[in-house]
Scaffold this motif. Structure first.
Motif, mmCIF file in Angstrom:
data_model
loop_
_atom_site.group_PDB
_atom_site.id
_atom_site.type_symbol
_atom_site.label_atom_id
_atom_site.label_comp_id
_atom_site.label_asym_id
_atom_site.label_seq_id
_atom_site.Cartn_x
_atom_site.Cartn_y
_atom_site.Cartn_z
ATOM 1 N N PHE A 1 1.659 27.724 26.114
ATOM 2 C CA PHE A 1 2.947 27.886 25.436
ATOM 3 C C PHE A 1 3.533 29.274 25.610
ATOM 4 N N ILE A 2 2.697 30.244 26.010
ATOM 5 C CA ILE A 2 3.243 31.561 26.325
ATOM 6 C C ILE A 2 3.575 31.634 27.811
ATOM 7 N N MET B 1 7.674 20.806 20.822
ATOM 8 C CA MET B 1 7.356 21.605 22.017
ATOM 9 C C MET B 1 8.635 22.194 22.623
ATOM 10 N N ILE B 2 9.644 21.332 22.768
ATOM 11 C CA ILE B 2 10.910 21.788 23.357
ATOM 12 C C ILE B 2 11.549 22.854 22.479
ATOM 13 N N LEU B 3 11.484 22.615 21.172
ATOM 14 C CA LEU B 3 12.053 23.561 20.221
ATOM 15 C C LEU B 3 11.345 24.913 20.314
ATOM 16 N N ALA B 4 10.010 24.875 20.370
ATOM 17 C CA ALA B 4 9.243 26.120 20.458
ATOM 18 C C ALA B 4 9.565 26.837 21.758
ATOM 19 N N ASN B 5 9.635 26.078 22.857
ATOM 20 C CA ASN B 5 9.962 26.678 24.149
ATOM 21 C C ASN B 5 11.324 27.331 24.122
ATOM 22 N N PHE B 6 12.262 26.636 23.485
ATOM 23 C CA PHE B 6 13.613 27.186 23.378
ATOM 24 C C PHE B 6 13.596 28.506 22.622
ATOM 25 N N GLY B 7 12.871 28.509 21.479
ATOM 26 C CA GLY B 7 12.810 29.718 20.657
ATOM 27 C C GLY B 7 12.192 30.879 21.404
ATOM 28 N N VAL C 1 11.820 12.883 12.857
ATOM 29 C CA VAL C 1 12.083 13.666 14.067
ATOM 30 C C VAL C 1 10.785 14.225 14.628
ATOM 31 N N PHE C 2 9.939 14.732 13.725
ATOM 32 C CA PHE C 2 8.712 15.362 14.207
ATOM 33 C C PHE C 2 7.633 14.353 14.581
ATOM 34 N N GLY D 1 26.047 24.600 27.100
ATOM 35 C CA GLY D 1 25.920 23.203 27.487
ATOM 36 C C GLY D 1 24.653 22.873 28.250
ATOM 37 N N SER D 2 24.004 23.884 28.846
ATOM 38 C CA SER D 2 22.837 23.585 29.669
ATOM 39 C C SER D 2 21.557 23.572 28.835
ATOM 40 N N ASN D 3 21.728 23.367 27.551
ATOM 41 C CA ASN D 3 20.614 23.481 26.622
ATOM 42 C C ASN D 3 19.954 22.116 26.418
ATOM 43 N N GLU D 4 18.630 22.112 26.537
ATOM 44 C CA GLU D 4 17.903 20.839 26.505
ATOM 45 C C GLU D 4 18.012 20.138 25.147
ATOM 46 N N ILE D 5 17.990 20.927 24.076
ATOM 47 C CA ILE D 5 17.990 20.340 22.739
ATOM 48 C C ILE D 5 19.329 19.670 22.442
#
Lengths: 330, 311
Positions: free
Chosen positions: B168-169, B86-92, B77-78, B247-251
């Motif tokens: 990223f910030i 990146m998407i995961l970090a942005n989500f968090g 996956v990684f 549902g509007s979640n990118e991940i």
């Protein structure tokens, strides 16, 4: 002498008046002053506007003609109201057909969900049984973990049973077994509510000869009307709005021609269905027939219209119920 | 039944009665227990198996052990999807930024709605509206139109300052402002919960404070806020859960497409969703630890609650 007294009195009156005005503006311990009121209402109105703005935008856009869309002076109010966009959107989404299918797909599982979740919540709130703590733990866990981890295995279960065929079966089975969309939250709401029902009331009924089932239907359920209203509204909304799990349960290949559909799925596929629909209607697709924002917004309005109607019909009961529903999880 | 209890065999009768109670309890809960065993517990185990094995689909599911170490799918996956971390970090980060906004905002609205105002019904109608229509496809349509940000607010000055920050910030903060309406729209149920809590604070407590000469400011900090403190935790957890499963979640979209992509498949998708679950769980734990009441204060709070209930 008199003059002095008069002066003093005048000063006192003036002082008094000053106090009165100050009180009116700044408020006192008992009553909010004008400034306070102004701030409260200003905040309320500004925030209301933020909340209503997208809805107003949607409606005003959907009524605009093509020339209005390009005209920057017609930012808000259409120069002429046209329903042409709605006609296009209705054709694109096969609206009336999809609406009926969606109502069927939302109402039936909602009813099952409300009935089952209420009973389960009552079971947890009223009775003590061995292993109750463990099951409550599982309940909380099911609430916290994202349902995406279980979505695929659940899909496989139904696929093995050959039930992923664009019918209501997977929705009905999951909701009857208390595993519908956000069932866990519904159970928790009912649990909190039934917990507030005085135990003595139910015991009194049982002493009077009512069985456990009768006590539930005759006493606990009528007292939980507020929770029923809240859960019904929420469940209906969730079943209406969910797309990820609906796609899963209906099957990837199911279209509105072969099985059930929801308006939200139709809205997701709006662009594509519009393109394909238009090529079949008109032999030559001219640039003036191309999709535009107004048609998209008309589709969006149509997709949420049933929810809005439902909400406005139930809103009085809903707002009152919320006051009493005790969804605060204490 | 109650008459029968009063005979010499009281104890045995009682246990019999208790057993019957257990039976009824289980009867009411039975549908859910069956359901949760099949669709939650069993599915959880299976998705774990998928994540730690290679799945072959031929007339059912066959699991093969992995050749390159037990965490092969997770490593894949990684390494294969460059965007995923990146998407995961942005989500968090996005979640952590949105949380205080939603919580403070819904508390303010609940306070306003709870004060003496005119047209209360109308305002409530408006503020609960997002509960009805805040949904994936509708949100997508609206943000495609650029309705997701407040039109009058000039963000430029603020964003100019932020531009200096690392990517990223800067990204999540930019997102926060450009979709402020959408974020605020997520606060419908939170407002409900706060409002219900505020209405349970007894009037007598405010009156007593007023007699003692407390100002509105002090009343808020000393009475209102402590009363809804447990609700802040509840609301925060609720917010994280809804944002994470919305549902509007990118991940979620990524997981969904990975499931049906031939090169990625079930194992890959399940590994992805377990990584996601772990991130959500960590955020939940942090929120819980930050907001839970300290033990000594909890005692005081409990006492207060007992007093309140007495009133």
């Amino acid at each position: 002498m008199n003059a002095v007294i008069g002066k003093e009195r005048n000063a006192a009156v003036r002082q008094n008046r000053k106090e009165k005005w100050k009180k009116r503006f700044l408020g006192s311990a008992e009553k909010r002053g004008w400034i306070g009121s102004f701030v409260v209402y200003a905040l309320l109105i500004v925030i209301s506007f933020i909340f209503v703005y997208p809805v107003l935008y949607m409606i005003s856009r959907s009524l605009m003609s093509r020339s209005d869309l390009l005209d920057s002076s017609a930012m808000w109010i259409p120069s002429s109201i046209t329903l042409h966009n709605y006609e296009s959107a209705i054709l694109t989404m096969d609206y009336w057909n999809s609406l009926l299918k969606n109502l069927y797909l939302a109402v039936v599982p909602t009813v099952a969900q409300v009935l089952i979740c209420s009973a389960v919540g009552y079971g947890f709130a009223r009775y003590n049984f061995p292993g109750k703590k463990i099951w409550m733990g599982v309940l909380i866990l099911a609430f916290l973990l994202p349902s995406q981890t279980t979505a695929l295995p659940n899909y496989l279960i139904f696929q093995n049973l050959r039930m992923i065929d664009g019918t209501i079966k997977p929705f009905l089975i999951t909701s009857i077994l208390g595993q519908g969309f956000k069932s866990t939250l519904c159970i928790l709401i009912f649990y909190n509510f039934h917990k507030q029902t005085p135990q003595s009331l139910i015991e009194a009924a049982e002493i009077d000869g009512a069985g456990h089932i009768k006590a539930y239907f005759r006493i606990a359920l009528p007292l939980a009307t507020a929770a029923i209203v809240v859960v019904t509204l929420f469940s209906f909304v969730w079943y209406w709005n969910e797309t990820y799990l609906v796609r899963n349960y209906l099957g990837y290949g199911t279209t509105r021609a072969t099985g059930l559909t929801t308006l939200m799925l139709e809205l997701n596929a709006f662009e594509d269905s519009y393109a394909s629909a238009y090529t079949t209607w008109a032999s030559s697709v001219t640039s003036s027939d191309r999709i535009n924002d107004a048609i998209r917004m008309a589709g969006t309005v149509l997709a949420i219209a049933p929810l809005m109607i439902f909400y406005f019909v139930l809103q009085k009961q809903f707002v009152e119920s919320v006051d009493r529903a005790g969804i605060t999880g204490e | 039944m109650s008459k029968k209890q009063r005979n010499p065999h009281d104890k045995r009768r009682l246990t019999k009665r208790m057993v019957r109670e257990w039976g009824w309890g289980y009867l009411f809960v039975a549908p859910w227990i069956v359901g949760v065993s099949i669709f939650f517990l069993r599915s959880m185990v299976q998705s774990l198996q998928f994540a730690f094995n290679r799945v072959e689909l031929s007339n059912g599911v066959i699991l093969h052990p992995l050749e390159n170490g037990i965490f092969e799918n997770f490593v894949k996956v990684f390494t294969t999807d460059v965007n995923f971390p990146m998407i995961l970090a942005n989500f968090g980060i996005g979640l952590v930024l949105q949380l205080p906004v939603i919580i403070s905002f819904s508390l303010i609205i609940a306070l306003l709605l709870n004060s003496k105002i005119r047209c209360r019904g109308l305002f409530r109608l408006i503020f609960f509206l997002p509960v009805i229509i805040a949904t994936g496809p509708v949100m997508n349509q609206l943000s495609a139109q650029g309705v997701s940000s407040v039109p009058m607010v000039s963000q430029n000055a603020l964003l100019g300052v932020l531009q200096g920050l690392p990517e990223f910030i800067y990204e999540p903060i930019n997102n926060l402002f450009s979709s402020l309406i959408m974020i605020l729209w997520n606060s419908g149920i939170q407002i409900l919960i706060f409002l219900a809590g505020l209405q349970k604070v007894p009037r007598a407590m405010y009156e007593a404070a007023k007699i003692d000469g407390a100002s509105a400011w002090e009343t808020f900090w000393k009475i209102t806020l402590p009363s809804v403190k447990s609700l802040i935790l509840l609301n925060s957890i609720y917010t994280v859960v809804t944002l994470a499963t919305g549902g509007s979640n990118e991940i979620i979209e990524l997981i969904y497409t990975a499931t049906y992509t031939a090169t990625q498949g079930y194992s890959y998708a399940m590994a992805m969703s377990w990584i996601y679950t772990a991130v959500v769980a960590v955020i939940l734990i942090i929120v819980f630890l930050l907001l839970k009441e300290k033990s000594d204060r909890k005692v005081v709070y409990e006492q207060k609650r007992v007093v309140m209930k007495g009133v």
